[in-house]
Design an enzyme around this catalytic site. Structure first.
Site, PDB file in Angstrom:
ATOM      1  N   LYS A 227      35.646   8.490  36.958  1.00  0.00           N
ATOM      2  CA  LYS A 227      35.200   8.633  35.569  1.00  0.00           C
ATOM      3  C   LYS A 227      35.632   7.364  34.851  1.00  0.00           C
ATOM      4  CE  LYS A 227      36.690  13.276  36.489  1.00  0.00           C
ATOM      5  NZ  LYS A 227      36.956  12.957  37.902  1.00  0.00           N
ATOM      6  N   HIS A 401      43.514  20.167  33.032  1.00  0.00           N
ATOM      7  CA  HIS A 401      42.754  19.370  33.997  1.00  0.00           C
ATOM      8  C   HIS A 401      43.305  17.947  34.078  1.00  0.00           C
ATOM      9  CE1 HIS A 401      38.941  17.288  35.412  1.00  0.00           C
ATOM     10  NE2 HIS A 401      38.985  18.303  36.251  1.00  0.00           N
TER      11      HIS A 401
END
Length: 483
Positions: A227, A401
């Site tokens: 990401k 997360h």
């Protein structure tokens, strides 16, 4: 009776034809005994489906060099510079200038295993939720003058996804180059209409490792979990947050979504660009090079950072080795936050050894998970870590997360890699390794803040959990190396 006899004859014939040859293939790959035993057990228990499962998910492509990095111009320059840095480190020049004597072994390791240049001219902004991260991303994209490069595991066709899509289209009309890589499995929900709209506006968008027959078995297991964003070669983003509404709004049944991301200004963004350029070349065979994409590195003062990548295109498990080196140098504390805890044997031993040596080892994991099997696999590692003195905390305020590691007040890592087999061994990942006391102290404050929303799991309490849970976790533990 004869029907049953015929059935077992066919069963053993199928077993001989399928399971035994595949088992020999697994043995010849010389993996860890732990992983080899797990695969052979699956083949014995379910010979036909086990063989299919292995062909799709089990083959080791790192050793077969399936993913070639030859011909990438930016990588050639990076290797030359990393060789120069290694020479300087051996002469003790670079380390002395940056004051990084304690971190020298891990810096040298990452230079050797992934050509991860040490950069010093960096400014970092720690981003601790989806809204803050997207605000920063949008602000940076709006300021782009030459190029915007984005690489995501998940890019969703939802509110935030469409908002960013519209901004990218606007910037392209202003003359800014826009390139976008999305993982073909993680971003399976993207429609052809979404792709066509971007392409119609002269934005280059490609799926990473398309999962299509007949190459399904060689591709489906190798996912681009990165990401990252690079803007004009000098601004970068890396961390756990994908482009999707769940990172702002949470998820039904899980609640609030807690995550961590990093904004980088400076030379580390240039080295992050090398990762994007390599993946872009892998997909398109187009080389990105030159001053506009790779501004010259400086020796300006700032936060020392190494960007390390790992995946099937690297000879070494770079991030796993970096974590191992960091953990084994700990003197006071090791703090880890991860959504999935399935450590390979070497890292598990390192954590247990540190805890038994009275290093303060604490790990935060979610009590609720977005995947049931991952939750059972994670829980299967809790008892032996607790027994060694590792302190484990279940996050209560929704789903955490975040993916970060803290060692003493000298080493931190923020990135895309979970603390599990898949991230360390199979996925394409990227992590920032940061060597500054001020930054590690800032990250430690966020760890302590997360800790306020956790409950600590005690060893005696955990051992008293229901027998059904123990059996379920034990079964999950068997397949955790391949999950």
């Amino acid at each position: 009776m004869s029907d049953w006899s015929e059935f077992w004859n066919w069963f053993y014939l199928i077993f001989l034809i399928t399971a035994i040859p595949v088992a020999l293939m697994i043995i010849l790959e010389k993996r860890s005994p732990f992983k080899t035993a797990a695969w052979i057990l699956v083949l014995i228990l379910i010979p036909i489906f086990g063989m299919i499962f292995y062909l799709v998910f089990g083959q080791e492509y790192r050793k077969r060099k399936m993913f070639s990095r030859r011909g990438i111009k930016s990588l050639k320059a990076m290797r030359r510079l990393s060789a120069e840095q290694l020479k300087n480190i051996e002469q003790n020049k670079l380390i002395s200038l940056a004051g990084l004597h304690h971190q020298a072994p891990i810096i040298r390791l990452l230079l050797n295993n992934s050509d991860s240049l040490l950069t010093t001219g960096n400014k970092l902004h720690l981003l601790v939720d989806g809204q803050q991260t997207f605000d920063r991303i949008i602000e940076a994209i709006e300021k782009a003058r030459h190029h915007i490069h984005m690489e995501y595991y998940i890019f969703a066709d939802d509110k935030i996804g469409n908002r960013i899509k519209d901004i990218l289209i606007k910037k392209r009309k202003e003359g800014v180059e826009v390139r976008l890589i999305v993982d073909d499995v993680g971003s399976w929900g993207l429609t052809r209409k979404f792709f066509r709209e971007l392409q119609a506006n002269d934005i280059e968008i490609y799926p990473f490792m398309e999962v299509r027959f007949p190459r399904f078995t060689s591709r489906v297991n190798y996912r681009n979990h990165r990401k990252i964003i690079v803007i004009d070669g000098k601004t970068g983003f890396i961390g756990g947050i994908n482009i999707a509404d769940r990172y702002i709004e949470g998820m039904k049944g899980l609640g609030h979504w807690r995550d961590t991301h990093l904004q980088i200004g400076g030379d580390a963004a240039t080295t992050l660009q090398v990762i994007f350029a390599a993946d872009w070349y892998f997909i398109t065979k187009q080389n990105l090079y030159g001053y506009r994409y790779f501004p010259p590195l400086s020796d300006a003062p700032g936060v020392p950072v190494q960007i390390s990548a790992s995946g099937p295109d690297y000879s070494w498990k770079s991030i796993e080795q970096g974590f191992f080196a960091a953990i084994t140098t700990a003197r006071k504390r090791i703090h880890i936050v991860t959504p999935y805890l399935m450590p390979p044997p070497e890292l598990k031993t390192a954590l247990k050894t540190a805890a038994l040596s009275q290093v303060d080892v604490r790990i935060i994991i979610p009590e609720k998970s977005d995947a049931s099997l991952s939750r059972w696999c994670t829980f299967s590692y809790v008892e032996e870590l607790l027994e060694a003195g590792v302190r484990i905390y279940f996050y209560q305020k929704g789903f955490i997360h975040s993916k970060y590691l803290l060692v003493d007040d000298s080493i931190a890592s923020v990135g895309t890699s979970n603390f599990d087999f898949r991230s360390f061994e199979t996925n394409f990942e990227a992590n920032a390794f940061i060597y500054q006391k001020e930054f590690t102290n800032e990250l430690e404050q966020h760890f302590l803040s997360d800790l306020q929303h956790c409950r600590e799991v005690r060893y005696r309490e955990w051992r008293k959990r229901p027998l059904f849970d123990k059996v379920r976790e034990s079964l999950a533990h068997i397949i955790s190396p391949m999950f």
